[in-house]
Design an enzyme around this catalytic site. Structure first.
Site, mmCIF file in Angstrom:
data_model
loop_
_atom_site.group_PDB
_atom_site.id
_atom_site.type_symbol
_atom_site.label_atom_id
_atom_site.label_comp_id
_atom_site.label_asym_id
_atom_site.label_seq_id
_atom_site.Cartn_x
_atom_site.Cartn_y
_atom_site.Cartn_z
ATOM 1 N N TYR A 1 89.762 9.351 -29.884
ATOM 2 C CA TYR A 1 89.445 9.534 -28.466
ATOM 3 C C TYR A 1 88.457 10.678 -28.259
ATOM 4 O O TYR A 1 88.587 11.461 -27.320
ATOM 5 C CB TYR A 1 90.735 9.747 -27.655
ATOM 6 C CG TYR A 1 91.529 8.464 -27.505
ATOM 7 C CD1 TYR A 1 91.390 7.677 -26.363
ATOM 8 C CD2 TYR A 1 92.370 8.029 -28.514
ATOM 9 C CE1 TYR A 1 92.083 6.482 -26.245
ATOM 10 C CE2 TYR A 1 93.067 6.826 -28.401
ATOM 11 C CZ TYR A 1 92.915 6.057 -27.252
ATOM 12 O OH TYR A 1 93.597 4.867 -27.135
ATOM 13 N N LYS B 1 103.885 3.672 -38.277
ATOM 14 C CA LYS B 1 103.982 5.132 -38.263
ATOM 15 C C LYS B 1 104.883 5.718 -39.366
ATOM 16 O O LYS B 1 104.390 5.971 -40.441
ATOM 17 C CB LYS B 1 104.370 5.595 -36.866
ATOM 18 C CG LYS B 1 103.196 5.367 -35.894
ATOM 19 C CD LYS B 1 103.279 6.203 -34.642
ATOM 20 C CE LYS B 1 101.939 6.314 -33.970
ATOM 21 N NZ LYS B 1 101.725 5.416 -32.844
ATOM 22 N N TYR C 1 102.181 1.778 -24.401
ATOM 23 C CA TYR C 1 101.059 1.919 -25.329
ATOM 24 C C TYR C 1 101.335 1.040 -26.542
ATOM 25 O O TYR C 1 102.419 1.114 -27.120
ATOM 26 C CB TYR C 1 100.866 3.373 -25.771
ATOM 27 C CG TYR C 1 99.774 3.486 -26.813
ATOM 28 C CD1 TYR C 1 98.441 3.466 -26.431
ATOM 29 C CD2 TYR C 1 100.082 3.556 -28.171
ATOM 30 C CE1 TYR C 1 97.427 3.512 -27.386
ATOM 31 C CE2 TYR C 1 99.075 3.601 -29.129
ATOM 32 C CZ TYR C 1 97.755 3.584 -28.729
ATOM 33 O OH TYR C 1 96.755 3.620 -29.667
ATOM 34 N N ASP D 1 108.049 -3.268 -29.702
ATOM 35 C CA ASP D 1 107.114 -2.447 -30.468
ATOM 36 C C ASP D 1 107.835 -1.148 -30.818
ATOM 37 O O ASP D 1 107.938 -0.246 -29.995
ATOM 38 C CB ASP D 1 105.851 -2.194 -29.623
ATOM 39 C CG ASP D 1 104.853 -1.302 -30.337
ATOM 40 O OD1 ASP D 1 105.212 -0.693 -31.361
ATOM 41 O OD2 ASP D 1 103.713 -1.198 -29.845
HETATM 42 C C1 LIG Z 1 100.787 4.336 -32.574
HETATM 43 C C2 LIG Z 1 101.292 3.126 -31.914
HETATM 44 C C3 LIG Z 1 100.630 1.887 -32.058
HETATM 45 C C4 LIG Z 1 99.343 1.738 -32.833
HETATM 46 O O1 LIG Z 1 99.487 2.014 -34.188
HETATM 47 P P1 LIG Z 1 98.177 2.387 -35.071
HETATM 48 O O2 LIG Z 1 98.720 2.513 -36.456
HETATM 49 O O3 LIG Z 1 97.661 3.663 -34.501
HETATM 50 O O4 LIG Z 1 97.228 1.262 -34.910
HETATM 51 C C5 LIG Z 1 101.169 0.793 -31.428
HETATM 52 N N1 LIG Z 1 102.306 0.884 -30.701
HETATM 53 C C6 LIG Z 1 102.972 2.048 -30.567
HETATM 54 C C7 LIG Z 1 104.237 2.080 -29.776
HETATM 55 C C8 LIG Z 1 102.483 3.203 -31.142
HETATM 56 O O5 LIG Z 1 103.126 4.367 -30.971
#
Ligand SMILES: *Cc1c(COP(=O)(O)O)cnc(C)c1O
Length: 434
Positions: A21, A284, A154, A255
């Site tokens: 960003y 992550k 997100y 997610d």
């Molecule tokens: C970080 C994140 C993503 C994206 O993951 P990247 O490895 O950065 O592409 C998607 N969803 C959530 C909830 C996240 O915290």
């Protein structure tokens, strides 16, 4: 040994290197990290207040749950390096990936049976969406291809994940003609312990009923909305989603890229509610922060639906799919995590953050203080002055990366009480300065 002087490195960085960003050329000078060990980042030069080591309050964005240079993770990667660092996954397979997939199936909710290994969280969200859309296409309902989410979310930075990010936070106005038009419900009422708001549930159901014919899936971050605004909601809303999705024939995607592997106080945030999604994304902390790896898990029903279709394959296959080094790190990270009483460590950090951040609630400019699992958030009533807040935290010996109106921390699970207290003090200092 480093080959560039810090000045040269920063000059080249500013001229050529995009940061997350960030503008080009860069306008703020990043700290140069030379190495990291345990919960500490070692900097090339002293920063504010002469600190050359900073306690990492960010776990490198939720990832480094065991800290840096953990001997077990280092050893696992080194061992794998001695066999192969990568082979293609088309037509070939290997033990690190197979063990990891079987393990993920074992520890996630029971209906999730099949694992697609992706190379980043955003790609796993793309794959999750593709699974859902293709399931409906394969089972004769191709018009079901929209997604419904709630605001404040997100899900990544590639275009389809971006389309379900919060429309304001995700800057949808920039992408009017480009992003697929998804459906947005209001943000769920805040508070992990809040009771289900019947009016919210009725409103959500109304939206779902009206669009059930063209909805493929609901996608949300369960319990903790991360980069979209660090809000927590009650697991009751996950049970609500499961019931409504079943009632209206819509798939449910969780997610858990940020919440997975214990961060929110349960191994997966879905476990707080005792519900299973049809698709779950992980990323992550999956490799303990060592390498980029993510996964999209799905139920037998979705896999069978896709495999009965006109195109009976899931048409996705990244070059670095199932990377053995990343899988080896993930296997070692899971051994470490599940081989200890991780819930006690998360609770301990939660307690430390609650104590340490309590006083911040009374500060001028502070709108809210909240803690859930090993996540602490101070929300200001104005946008954070990021350079000032970052510097105040560094003076206190801690690395923090605030955004918008939020100063937040999710420390590695190995952070000792003294360092948790230091992090909380730094968050407070940053809130005063920012
Ligand atoms: C970080 C994140 C993503 C994206 O993951 P990247 O490895 O950065 O592409 C998607 N969803 C959530 C909830 C996240 O915290």
């Amino acid at each position: 040994m480093p080959q560039l002087s810090t000045d040269t490195l920063l000059t080249l960085d500013r001229a050529h290197v995009w940061h997350p960003y960030g503008p080009m050329p860069g306008t703020v000078t990043p700290y140069v990290v030379e190495s990291a060990s345990g919960v500490r980042l070692r900097l090339a030069e002293p920063v504010a207040g002469g600190q050359r080591e900073l306690v990492d309050g960010m776990s490198s964005w939720w990832a480094a749950i065991h800290g840096y240079r953990h001997p077990a993770l280092d050893e696992a990667v080194r061992e794998q390096l001695g066999r192969m660092s990568h082979v293609m996954f088309g037509g070939l397979t290997h033990e690190p990936a197979v063990r990891l997939a079987a393990r993920l199936v074992e520890i996630t909710p029971e209906p999730l049976q099949h694992v697609f290994l992706a190379d980043s969280g955003s790609v796993s969200v793309e794959v999750a969406m593709k699974m859902c859309l293709q399931y409906w296409q394969s089972t004769g309902r191709p018009q079901k291809r929209r997604l419904l989410t709630w605001r404040g979310g997100y899900h990544g930075d590639t275009f389809h994940p971006m389309s379900v990010c919060d429309p304001d936070g995700g800057m949808h106005h920039l992408w009017g003609g480009v992003l697929p038009g998804q459906l947005f419900a209001p943000q769920p009422p805040a508070g992990f312990d809040a009771p289900l708001d019947a009016e919210y549930a009725a409103q959500f159901e109304e939206l779902m009923a009206r669009h059930a014919g063209d909805l493929a899936a609901v996608i949300v971050e369960p319990v903790v909305q991360g980069a979209g605004g660090m809000q927590f909601h009650s697991p009751a809303y996950l049970r609500m989603l499961r019931e409504l999705c079943d009632r209206y024939g819509v798939l449910l995607v969780f997610d858990e890229i940020a919440t997975g592997f214990g961060r929110s106080g349960a191994l997966f945030a879905a476990d707080h509610a005792g519900v299973s999604p049809d698709v779950m994304c992980l990323g992550k902390a999956l490799t303990g922060g060592y390498l980029t790896l993510a996964a999209a898990l799905c139920t037998g029903e979705i896999a069978e639906g896709i495999s009965r279709g006109e195109m009976p394959v899931l048409a996705h296959g990244p070059t670095f799919m199932g990377n053995p080094l990343a899988c080896a790190a993930a296997n070692a990270s899971l051994d470490l995590l599940l081989g200890q009483d991780w819930a006690v460590e998360v609770k301990r950090i939660e307690g430390g953050l609650r104590d340490g951040l309590a006083a911040a609630a009374g500060l001028p400019g502070v709108h809210d203080v909240r803690v859930q699992g090993a996540i602490g958030v101070v929300q200001l009533d104005h946008p954070v002055n990021v350079p000032a807040a970052t510097e105040a935290a560094a003076r206190a010996g801690v690395w923090l990366r605030p955004f918008r109106d939020l100063i937040y921390t999710m420390p590695p699970y190995v952070t000792e009480d003294q360092d948790v207290a230091r992090i909380a003090a730094a968050v407070t200092a940053a809130a005063v300065a920012g």
